[in-house]
Design an enzyme around this catalytic site. Sequence first.
Site, short mmCIF file in Angstrom:
data_model
loop_
_atom_site.label_atom_id
_atom_site.label_comp_id
_atom_site.label_asym_id
_atom_site.label_seq_id
_atom_site.Cartn_x
_atom_site.Cartn_y
_atom_site.Cartn_z
N ASP A 1 3.14 -1.60 8.32
CA ASP A 1 3.93 -1.55 7.09
C ASP A 1 3.59 -2.75 6.21
O ASP A 1 3.99 -3.88 6.52
CB ASP A 1 5.41 -1.55 7.46
CG ASP A 1 6.32 -1.08 6.33
OD1 ASP A 1 5.81 -0.87 5.22
OD2 ASP A 1 7.52 -0.92 6.58
N ASP A 2 2.81 -2.53 5.16
CA ASP A 2 2.44 -3.59 4.21
C ASP A 2 1.41 -4.57 4.79
O ASP A 2 1.54 -5.78 4.66
CB ASP A 2 3.66 -4.40 3.74
CG ASP A 2 4.75 -3.55 3.10
OD1 ASP A 2 4.52 -2.36 2.88
OD2 ASP A 2 5.83 -4.11 2.83
N CYS B 1 5.76 2.47 0.25
CA CYS B 1 5.90 2.95 1.63
C CYS B 1 6.11 4.45 1.75
O CYS B 1 5.30 5.17 2.34
CB CYS B 1 7.04 2.22 2.32
SG CYS B 1 6.86 0.43 2.37
N ASP C 1 0.25 1.40 5.31
CA ASP C 1 0.69 2.30 4.24
C ASP C 1 0.33 1.77 2.85
O ASP C 1 0.06 2.53 1.93
CB ASP C 1 2.18 2.59 4.33
CG ASP C 1 3.06 1.35 4.33
OD1 ASP C 1 2.52 0.22 4.33
OD2 ASP C 1 4.30 1.49 4.34
N ASN C 2 0.33 0.45 2.69
CA ASN C 2 -0.06 -0.18 1.41
C ASN C 2 -0.33 -1.65 1.66
O ASN C 2 -0.22 -2.14 2.79
CB ASN C 2 1.02 0.00 0.34
CG ASN C 2 2.42 -0.34 0.80
OD1 ASN C 2 3.27 0.53 0.93
ND2 ASN C 2 2.67 -1.61 1.10
#
Length: 489
Positions: free
Chosen positions: A45-46, A85, A276-277
């Site tokens: 996540d990130d 997200c 995700d990013n």
Amino acid sequence: MNLRLLVLVFTIIGCLLLGCADIKEEVQSKPISATRPNIILFVADDHGTDALGAYGNNVIKTPNLDQLAREGVRFNNAYCTSASCAASRSVILTGLYGHATGSYGHVHDYHHFSTYDKIKSLPVLLEKEGYATARIGKYHVAPESVYHFQAELKANPRNTVEMAEQCMGVLNSEKPFFLYFCTDDPHRAASTNPGQWDAPNSFGNKVDGYPGVETITYDPAEVVVPDFLPDTKESREEIAQYYQSVSRIDQGFGRLMQMLKESGKADNTIVIYISDNGMAFPGAKTTLYEPGMKLPCIIKDPNSTLKNATSDAMISWVDLTPTILDMAKVDIKEKSFHGRSFKDVLNVKEPKGWDQIYASHTFHEITMYYPMRVVRDKNYKLIRNIAWRMEYPFASDLWAASTWQEVYRGNKEFYGKRRLQDYLFRPEFELFDLKKDPDEMFNLANDPNYKGVMDKMIKKMKDFQIKTRDPWLITWDHDSSLQGTGINL
């Protein structure tokens, strides 16, 4: 003649008369686990490419992910389609751009964006093919009927070692399995000290650590500050916390790989690591500049001929669902997805025809309406900021980041290499030559020498929007050709 011989004679006679139809049927109904691979999709996540040893960071400790890169293929040009997200995860699990599925932004709380209920997602399609499907950790998509998994495993999503331990049953499945393993790390957490603006965010780290996890800390003086960030005390302190969170991911990933090996299924399991990013700092997450959308992607396929290799093929998260289905030997109907399978890229050092990607971002939080569309064609990249007359909006946690507040409160002229005013107020078009300008500092959109490039890129963008039925096509000269009737049919 004994009974066994009699049965054999009648079986042979039956085959001669019926073309061995029964035996053929028996072959077709062999256990699916004998022919199809297991698949683990591990989503951080990130997490940007800036914080991985395999991508060139010599400070951060990520030995297990680095080992995955040595055993598989590391992609240098892997992109999410939306640097947010929930929107990104909807694309990962459907192979469709968010603007085509109603997945415009965040799912949770008052944001309440949700995918159209007729969409068929990856876990649903794999379950139909006989796979055991399970998820653990961050979900962040809706509705559950669209993104249904047979099993939901429970663990602290900040403790990836604990998460891994809960996956034993899945790894020992008699069926081929699809495990969707999603951490909360290294996403920002509640501020370490909400009453002190310059205190670094904790990124989920705790002073007393997590059970089963070695706490690995970093000296802010030694971290690598990406060029798009200001090199300040506040920025370095937050990056150090971010690194610590990433190292926790790596340990959990390592434990999961150890368990996979112990299960005896490592040689028939495809492992995919992505995020995700980009990192949760202004200038990356929520933007479609390179730090926000260019992400880690490492794939180990035991059947791939390439090992310890890198690929410059441009791939996108919209390609993941068709690729995984292809890996699972599922017949894919033409035009079922906006993406395409890159399975064969894992066997080719210099694949042809993988030099173009698209991106589509509309919301992050519901208060952050700022639709952007992107075309990347070879070294050129065009961003269209559809709401360009508005000030660029901030995610609530990014606004509160001490990295940003130091610049904002100090009335600084620059944020990293970019003028603060240019970051907040963007033109409608931003055209970059990434070969010459990897930091995206020199906008060529109004340069007469690049008019031909602009015309070509704009046409590609419009064609992309038409092909994917993007409602925001109307923002080009009020083109309403894709607009609905307002009537439910």
